[in-house]
Design a protein around this motif. Structure first.
Motif, PDB file in Angstrom:
ATOM      1  N   PRO A   1       0.689  -1.135  -0.024  1.00 13.11           N
ATOM      2  CA  PRO A   1       0.471  -0.122   0.213  1.00 13.11           C
ATOM      3  C   PRO A   1       0.651   1.171  -0.383  1.00 13.11           C
ATOM      4  O   PRO A   1       0.070   2.430  -0.275  1.00 13.11           O
ATOM      5  CB  PRO A   1      -0.589  -0.785   1.208  1.00 13.11           C
ATOM      6  N   LYS A   2       2.336   0.933  -0.063  1.00 14.86           N
ATOM      7  CA  LYS A   2       3.345   2.278   0.338  1.00 14.86           C
ATOM      8  C   LYS A   2       4.045   1.975   0.002  1.00 14.86           C
ATOM      9  O   LYS A   2       5.061   1.420  -0.576  1.00 14.86           O
ATOM     10  CB  LYS A   2       3.415   2.276   1.767  1.00 14.86           C
ATOM     11  N   VAL A   3       4.581   3.085  -1.569  1.00 14.01           N
ATOM     12  CA  VAL A   3       5.850   2.468  -2.265  1.00 14.01           C
ATOM     13  C   VAL A   3       6.321   3.739  -2.169  1.00 14.01           C
ATOM     14  O   VAL A   3       5.993   5.323  -1.974  1.00 14.01           O
ATOM     15  CB  VAL A   3       5.371   1.779  -3.863  1.00 14.01           C
ATOM     16  N   ILE A   4       8.050   4.174  -2.983  1.00 11.20           N
ATOM     17  CA  ILE A   4       9.056   4.905  -2.903  1.00 11.20           C
ATOM     18  C   ILE A   4       8.939   5.119  -4.037  1.00 11.20           C
ATOM     19  O   ILE A   4      10.016   4.189  -4.862  1.00 11.20           O
ATOM     20  CB  ILE A   4      10.064   4.968  -1.406  1.00 11.20           C
ATOM     21  N   LEU A   5       9.554   6.127  -4.729  1.00 15.62           N
ATOM     22  CA  LEU A   5       9.694   6.675  -5.512  1.00 15.62           C
ATOM     23  C   LEU A   5      11.003   7.267  -5.994  1.00 15.62           C
ATOM     24  O   LEU A   5      11.429   8.139  -4.867  1.00 15.62           O
ATOM     25  CB  LEU A   5       9.484   6.802  -6.590  1.00 15.62           C
TER      26      LEU A   5
ATOM     27  N   THR B   1       9.935  10.623  -4.026  1.00 14.11           N
ATOM     28  CA  THR B   1       8.568  10.934  -4.088  1.00 14.11           C
ATOM     29  C   THR B   1       8.216   9.248  -3.245  1.00 14.11           C
ATOM     30  O   THR B   1       8.103   8.145  -3.793  1.00 14.11           O
ATOM     31  CB  THR B   1       7.766  10.896  -5.117  1.00 14.11           C
ATOM     32  N   ILE B   2       6.816   9.236  -2.670  1.00 17.24           N
ATOM     33  CA  ILE B   2       6.642   8.652  -1.255  1.00 17.24           C
ATOM     34  C   ILE B   2       4.918   8.497  -1.571  1.00 17.24           C
ATOM     35  O   ILE B   2       4.016   9.032  -1.594  1.00 17.24           O
ATOM     36  CB  ILE B   2       6.181   8.767  -0.126  1.00 17.24           C
ATOM     37  N   ILE B   3       4.332   7.758  -2.486  1.00 17.97           N
ATOM     38  CA  ILE B   3       2.920   7.475  -2.831  1.00 17.97           C
ATOM     39  C   ILE B   3       2.282   6.679  -2.212  1.00 17.97           C
ATOM     40  O   ILE B   3       3.089   4.808  -1.710  1.00 17.97           O
ATOM     41  CB  ILE B   3       2.775   6.765  -5.061  1.00 17.97           C
ATOM     42  N   THR B   4       1.122   6.500  -1.251  1.00 18.09           N
ATOM     43  CA  THR B   4       0.289   5.652  -0.707  1.00 18.09           C
ATOM     44  C   THR B   4      -0.973   5.070  -0.893  1.00 18.09           C
ATOM     45  O   THR B   4      -1.541   6.541  -1.519  1.00 18.09           O
ATOM     46  CB  THR B   4       0.255   6.193   0.872  1.00 18.09           C
TER      47      THR B   4
ATOM     48  N   LYS C   1      -4.792   5.453  -0.515  1.00 15.97           N
ATOM     49  CA  LYS C   1      -5.098   5.701   1.124  1.00 15.97           C
ATOM     50  C   LYS C   1      -6.415   5.051   0.680  1.00 15.97           C
ATOM     51  O   LYS C   1      -6.892   4.809   1.769  1.00 15.97           O
ATOM     52  CB  LYS C   1      -5.604   7.065   1.071  1.00 15.97           C
ATOM     53  N   SER C   2      -6.959   4.553  -0.359  1.00 18.94           N
ATOM     54  CA  SER C   2      -8.084   3.484  -0.414  1.00 18.94           C
ATOM     55  C   SER C   2      -8.313   3.404  -1.957  1.00 18.94           C
ATOM     56  O   SER C   2      -7.821   3.868  -2.931  1.00 18.94           O
ATOM     57  CB  SER C   2      -9.485   4.575  -0.028  1.00 18.94           C
ATOM     58  N   PRO C   3      -9.474   2.324  -2.000  1.00 18.75           N
ATOM     59  CA  PRO C   3      -9.470   2.248  -3.804  1.00 18.75           C
ATOM     60  C   PRO C   3      -9.759   3.506  -4.819  1.00 18.75           C
ATOM     61  O   PRO C   3     -10.710   4.345  -4.574  1.00 18.75           O
ATOM     62  CB  PRO C   3     -10.431   1.123  -3.956  1.00 18.75           C
ATOM     63  N   GLY C   4      -9.237   2.834  -5.495  1.00 19.40           N
ATOM     64  CA  GLY C   4      -8.927   4.815  -6.738  1.00 19.40           C
ATOM     65  C   GLY C   4      -8.352   5.934  -6.381  1.00 19.40           C
ATOM     66  O   GLY C   4      -8.198   6.703  -6.431  1.00 19.40           O
ATOM     67  N   THR C   5      -8.375   6.274  -4.977  1.00 21.20           N
ATOM     68  CA  THR C   5      -7.467   7.177  -4.526  1.00 21.20           C
ATOM     69  C   THR C   5      -5.520   7.328  -4.054  1.00 21.20           C
ATOM     70  O   THR C   5      -5.332   6.113  -3.024  1.00 21.20           O
ATOM     71  CB  THR C   5      -8.350   7.833  -3.623  1.00 21.20           C
ATOM     72  N   PHE C   6      -4.862   8.149  -4.196  1.00 20.47           N
ATOM     73  CA  PHE C   6      -3.829   8.255  -4.173  1.00 20.47           C
ATOM     74  C   PHE C   6      -2.927   8.496  -3.007  1.00 20.47           C
ATOM     75  O   PHE C   6      -3.179  10.392  -4.111  1.00 20.47           O
ATOM     76  CB  PHE C   6      -2.504   8.114  -5.377  1.00 20.47           C
ATOM     77  N   GLU C   7      -2.569   8.817  -1.630  1.00 16.78           N
ATOM     78  CA  GLU C   7      -1.703  10.247  -1.770  1.00 16.78           C
ATOM     79  C   GLU C   7      -0.153  10.769  -1.901  1.00 16.78           C
ATOM     80  O   GLU C   7       0.612   9.288  -1.841  1.00 16.78           O
ATOM     81  CB  GLU C   7      -1.587   9.403  -0.067  1.00 16.78           C
ATOM     82  N   ILE C   8       0.094  11.555  -2.023  1.00 18.86           N
ATOM     83  CA  ILE C   8       1.542  11.931  -2.810  1.00 18.86           C
ATOM     84  C   ILE C   8       2.240  13.159  -1.771  1.00 18.86           C
ATOM     85  O   ILE C   8       1.799  13.968  -1.274  1.00 18.86           O
ATOM     86  CB  ILE C   8       1.366  12.608  -4.554  1.00 18.86           C
ATOM     87  N   ASP C   9       3.615  12.478  -1.270  1.00 17.03           N
ATOM     88  CA  ASP C   9       4.553  13.142  -0.583  1.00 17.03           C
ATOM     89  C   ASP C   9       5.351  13.852  -1.252  1.00 17.03           C
ATOM     90  O   ASP C   9       6.261  12.572  -2.092  1.00 17.03           O
ATOM     91  CB  ASP C   9       4.969  12.412   0.870  1.00 17.03           C
ATOM     92  N   ASP C  10       5.699  14.723  -2.228  1.00 20.59           N
ATOM     93  CA  ASP C  10       6.402  14.595  -3.737  1.00 20.59           C
ATOM     94  C   ASP C  10       7.751  15.498  -2.650  1.00 20.59           C
ATOM     95  O   ASP C  10       7.108  16.193  -2.598  1.00 20.59           O
ATOM     96  CB  ASP C  10       5.859  15.572  -3.958  1.00 20.59           C
TER      97      ASP C  10
END
Length: 457
Positions: free
Chosen positions: A238-242, A254-257, A259-268
């Motif tokens: 559920p959480k990956v790092i680029l 950048t970290i991508i999580t 959050k729910s089906p079809g929704t991503f939280e981006i920490d750039d």
């Protein structure tokens, strides 16, 4: 070892000849006809004694023997007379040195004494090795004249000063640019030894390590970033790092999580933005964010051990010593700032001793001695494997980490490590880290150093 100082000869009647004048004792040890070498420069010379030059035991940096050369010879060889040198000789050759190059990046600020602080710290061992140390960039080389317009360390003024300098015999690589291969292309012509001569990007490094049975268990699953590979990994994690393949010090992450089906939280972390996007916007986001053009890798985000909610990792400095052996010269832990995921000191991370970090993360019952031994073993295995690549490495900054189950993870290997945290934690360790490549450079240049049992000042 033979310490010498080069002076300009005032003996005008033989100034048109290549004469090396020195004391009676030293002249008897050197052949009357020979080759004088300084870095990549050389001249055929005659050796003659000059009664006005007093004898010296040549074993003291502060009381070196004197040799005199004409001004024309000094200019031809590009000798800096402010330096104290070592002298090595055989039946046919006299070598003055060492002449060591410190290859830096192309940033303009490297051409200023105040911006060479780390190299100045390394010169704290100068009285052990002497010689000419040259800080230069690719663009400062004059290939036709076979010289460098760069900075050299003046031990008298304790400053880096600009000058026309010889091509060195050994190059300690501290910077990379788009012309990364030039040092290898000119190896045969200049016969220089270059260590840390290549830099593998993160993907190339992963490919080097993944087939090693001892190291493979510590490698996070890594893939080249595509839209499909990112979505596939997000289905399993559920959480990956680029990470950009070619950048270091936490830049471009950048970290991508999910959050729910079809929704991503981006920490750039490139712009310190965090926001949410829909899956339908995902491909467009990767394209517009230039992740695909810049060639990123993708990894599952590791559930690292934390201290008060902040992750931390481990920096290990591995270096070759003067006997060409890999040694561990320092281990520090780096704690991310509150609310951040990047641990690098340059991004605000805090340096901790290993035992301190382990106890804060796992409690006082943690077996810090065992973990320290494991870290040494993993790091040594990595260095031994890199020696098998055929490239010349002599320094690595390895980034390791422990997860919440005390499993080890190999995060990254840097051939241009920084040492800021060590300077805060332990000044003596910091000095040794700075000094070790200087001793190694001196050794492979064919010179020795004084006081081998005590390199710390």
């Amino acid at each position: 070892m033979n310490w010498i100082k080069v002076e300009r000869s005032e003996d005008a009647w033989e100034s048109s000849q290549n004469i090396l004048f020195t004391s009676h004792e030293l002249a008897n040890k050197l052949k009357s006809q020979t080759i004088l070498k300084f870095g990549q420069k050389e001249l055929p010379i005659l050796v003659k004694e000059l009664p006005s030059i007093q004898e010296s035991d040549r074993a003291n940096f502060y009381q070196p023997a004197i040799i005199q050369l004409s001004e024309e010879m000094i200019d031809e060889l590009l000798i800096q007379t402010s330096a104290t040198y070592q002298l090595e000789y055989s039946e046919t050759t006299i070598k003055i040195g060492p002449v060591i190059g410190l290859l830096l990046g192309d940033q303009h600020y490297y051409y200023h004494h105040r911006r060479l602080k780390e190299l100045t710290d390394a010169m704290g061992i100068y009285e052990k090795v002497g010689g000419l140390f040259i800080a230069f960039r690719y663009c400062s080389i004059d290939w036709e004249e076979k010289c460098i317009f760069g900075h050299y360390y003046n031990d008298v003024t304790k400053r880096w000063e600009y000058g026309k300098l010889p091509i060195p015999t050994v190059v300690y690589r501290r910077g990379f640019n788009k012309r990364n291969n030039f040092v290898n292309e000119y190896k045969d012509e200049f016969q220089w030894q270059v260590f840390n001569d290549v830099r593998f990007d993160k993907w190339e490094m992963y490919c080097q390590l993944k087939d090693n049975e001892k190291l493979n268990p510590f490698l996070p699953k890594t893939e080249l970033l595509t839209v499909d590979s990112c979505l596939a990994i997000l289905e399993r994690h559920p959480k990956v790092i680029l990470k950009p393949k070619s950048l270091s010090r936490g830049r471009g992450i950048t970290i991508i999580t999910l959050k729910s089906p079809g929704t991503f939280e981006i920490d750039d972390y490139r712009y310190y933005n965090d926001f949410t996007i829909a899956e339908s916007q995902f491909e467009e986001y990767l394209q517009e964010g230039k992740y695909l053009n810049n060639e990123y890798i993708i990894q599952p985000f590791l559930n690292l051990a934390n201290i008060d909610g902040s992750p931390w990792d481990i920096r290990v400095v591995m270096q070759k010593n003067g006997e060409n052996q890999w040694i561990c010269n320092g281990i520090e832990c780096r704690l991310a700032p509150t609310g951040k995921m990047i641990t690098n000191i340059s991004n605000g991370g805090r340096a901790l001793h290993l035992k301190e970090a382990l106890e804060l993360a796992f409690g006082k019952e943690v077996d810090s001695d065992r973990i320290s031994k494991d870290i040494h073993a993993i790091s040594m295995e990595f260095c031994k494997m890199m020696d098998l690549t055929g490239y010349h490495f002599a320094e690595f900054g390895l980034d390791l980490a422990l997860d919440t189950h005390q499993h080890y993870w190999f995060i990254e290997a840097n051939v241009r490590p920084t040492f800021k945290g060590f300077k805060v934690l332990d000044e003596q360790i910091y000095k040794q880290i700075c000094y070790e490549p200087i001793l190694y450079s001196t050794s492979i240049a064919g010179f020795s150093w004084g006081g081998n049992d005590d390199t710390n000042k």
